[in-house]
Write a protein that holds these residues in place. Structure first.
Motif, PDB file in Angstrom:
ATOM      1  N   LEU A  32       0.812  -1.217   0.000  1.00 24.27           N
ATOM      2  CA  LEU A  32       0.000   0.000   0.000  1.00 24.27           C
ATOM      3  C   LEU A  32       0.847   1.270   0.000  1.00 24.27           C
ATOM      4  CD1 LEU A  32      -2.782  -0.979   2.578  1.00 24.27           C
ATOM      5  CD2 LEU A  32      -3.038  -0.767   0.103  1.00 24.27           C
ATOM      6  N   ARG A  33       1.944   1.255   0.753  1.00 21.74           N
ATOM      7  CA  ARG A  33       2.713   2.479   0.963  1.00 21.74           C
ATOM      8  C   ARG A  33       4.023   2.522   0.189  1.00 21.74           C
ATOM      9  NH1 ARG A  33      -0.104   4.485   5.166  1.00 21.74           N
ATOM     10  NH2 ARG A  33      -1.093   2.999   6.579  1.00 21.74           N
ATOM     11  N   GLY A  34       4.498   1.371  -0.250  1.00 22.46           N
ATOM     12  CA  GLY A  34       5.796   1.320  -0.904  1.00 22.46           C
ATOM     13  C   GLY A  34       6.905   1.146   0.115  1.00 22.46           C
ATOM     14  N   TYR A  35       8.042   0.668  -0.362  1.00 20.89           N
ATOM     15  CA  TYR A  35       9.160   0.385   0.534  1.00 20.89           C
ATOM     16  C   TYR A  35       9.617   1.636   1.281  1.00 20.89           C
ATOM     17  CZ  TYR A  35      13.737  -1.239   2.123  1.00 20.89           C
ATOM     18  OH  TYR A  35      14.822  -1.573   2.886  1.00 20.89           O
ATOM     19  N   ARG A 109      -5.003 -10.808  -0.559  1.00 21.45           N
ATOM     20  CA  ARG A 109      -3.794  -9.987  -0.381  1.00 21.45           C
ATOM     21  C   ARG A 109      -3.484  -9.257  -1.694  1.00 21.45           C
ATOM     22  NH1 ARG A 109       1.479 -13.900  -0.742  1.00 21.45           N
ATOM     23  NH2 ARG A 109       0.788 -15.172  -2.460  1.00 21.45           N
ATOM     24  N   ARG A 110      -4.436  -8.528  -2.189  1.00 24.79           N
ATOM     25  CA  ARG A 110      -4.325  -7.905  -3.505  1.00 24.79           C
ATOM     26  C   ARG A 110      -3.169  -6.918  -3.588  1.00 24.79           C
ATOM     27  NH1 ARG A 110     -10.902  -7.158  -4.585  1.00 24.79           N
ATOM     28  NH2 ARG A 110     -11.409  -9.248  -3.807  1.00 24.79           N
ATOM     29  N   GLU A 111      -2.846  -6.293  -2.457  1.00 26.70           N
ATOM     30  CA  GLU A 111      -1.753  -5.334  -2.449  1.00 26.70           C
ATOM     31  C   GLU A 111      -0.396  -6.006  -2.645  1.00 26.70           C
ATOM     32  OE1 GLU A 111      -2.270  -7.314   1.174  1.00 26.70           O
ATOM     33  OE2 GLU A 111      -3.742  -5.985   0.208  1.00 26.70           O
ATOM     34  N   ALA A 174      -2.837  -2.488 -13.889  1.00 25.78           N
ATOM     35  CA  ALA A 174      -4.038  -1.653 -13.876  1.00 25.78           C
ATOM     36  C   ALA A 174      -5.255  -2.433 -13.381  1.00 25.78           C
ATOM     37  CB  ALA A 174      -4.299  -1.101 -15.276  1.00 25.78           C
ATOM     38  N   LEU A 175      -5.389  -3.685 -13.820  1.00 22.85           N
ATOM     39  CA  LEU A 175      -6.540  -4.487 -13.404  1.00 22.85           C
ATOM     40  C   LEU A 175      -6.458  -4.843 -11.922  1.00 22.85           C
ATOM     41  CD1 LEU A 175      -6.907  -6.806 -16.526  1.00 22.85           C
ATOM     42  CD2 LEU A 175      -8.548  -5.079 -15.730  1.00 22.85           C
ATOM     43  N   TRP A 179      -9.062  -3.773  -9.077  1.00 22.37           N
ATOM     44  CA  TRP A 179      -9.607  -4.817  -8.205  1.00 22.37           C
ATOM     45  C   TRP A 179      -9.417  -4.455  -6.736  1.00 22.37           C
ATOM     46  CZ3 TRP A 179      -6.987 -10.066  -7.017  1.00 22.37           C
ATOM     47  CH2 TRP A 179      -7.915 -10.967  -6.477  1.00 22.37           C
ATOM     48  N   ALA A 180      -8.248  -3.913  -6.400  1.00 18.19           N
ATOM     49  CA  ALA A 180      -7.991  -3.515  -5.012  1.00 18.19           C
ATOM     50  C   ALA A 180      -8.966  -2.451  -4.544  1.00 18.19           C
ATOM     51  CB  ALA A 180      -6.557  -3.012  -4.873  1.00 18.19           C
ATOM     52  N   ASN A 181      -9.464  -1.643  -5.472  1.00 16.65           N
ATOM     53  CA  ASN A 181     -10.435  -0.598  -5.127  1.00 16.65           C
ATOM     54  C   ASN A 181     -11.875  -1.099  -5.141  1.00 16.65           C
ATOM     55  OD1 ASN A 181      -8.488   1.445  -4.791  1.00 16.65           O
ATOM     56  ND2 ASN A 181      -8.449   1.862  -6.987  1.00 16.65           N
TER      57      ASN A 181
END
Length: 212
Positions: A32-35, A109-111, A174-175, A179-181
């Motif tokens: 979600l936030r990046g490394y 765990r889509r992220e 993109a998909l 999906w995560a949204n």
């Protein structure tokens, strides 16, 4: 410095269970936030353990990232390979089988997809190199899977395959982001949606060819 027992947990939680909790939370945070924006302190706080304990279990922030990345990368590669090999039991075209496999592998765990495709990893770091390995392996499988499509289309430019590789990676990303949204969408629903989108794309392109 006091060394914690190797099998110790916290608050009565076995170490193996606590490690799974940490990895689940850390995978979500990195995705979600990046490394760059993810902190060990934030992960520890969410799990309910101390930062020193988390370091004891996993080492540095980069070690924790790698502990999250490796199962994600291995799982996605296994899912894609299985989908590409499953010709006898599924009449769906390879791209659709692969998309369905990705959705199934990322369910819950889509992220995790964005742990692998993280643009904030420090260049040249062990994490960046490992993520690049997995991305390259997925790209190689994509090249194999799309070779037949290019041949059928009569694409003769060697760069066509390279362009399609980047287009496919972008489409998957993109998909998954869409999906995560939309958490209400199941993997099966997303696979059916992809089937409709792929069919619509073929129709649109066919119409454009007729009007050319």
């Amino acid at each position: 410095m006091t060394t914690l027992p190797s099998r110790a947990g916290t608050k009565g939680v076995p170490r193996a269970t606590r490690e799974r909790q940490v990895l689940a939370v850390a995978t979500e945070e990195f995705g979600l936030r990046g490394y760059e924006a993810t902190t060990v302190a934030a992960v520890a706080a969410r799990v309910g353990v101390t930062k020193p304990l988390l370091h004891h279990y996993f080492g540095s922030k980069e070690d924790l990232y790698l502990a999250c990345l490796n199962p994600v990368g291995d799982g996605l590669l296994d899912a894609i390979r299985d989908a590409m090999a499953d010709h006898a039991t599924d009449a769906a075209p390879t791209p659709l089988r692969v998309m369905g496999a990705l959705f199934a592998a990322l369910d819950g765990r889509r992220e995790a997809w964005f742990v692998l495709y993280d643009g904030t990893l420090p260049p040249g770091s062990a994490g960046a190199r490992r993520a690049a390995y997995y991305r390259g392996a997925i790209d190689d499988l994509a090249a194999v899977g799309t070779a037949g499509l290019l041949q059928e289309a009569g694409a003769g430019d060697p760069l066509d395959a390279d362009a399609l590789k980047y287009a496919w990676r972008g489409l998957c990303t993109a998909l998954v982001r869409w999906w995560a949204n939309h958490p209400e969408q199941s993997p099966e629903a997303m696979t059916r949606r992809c089937a409709r989108l792929f069919a619509a794309s073929r129709t649109i392109l066919a119409v454009d060819d007729e009007n050319a």
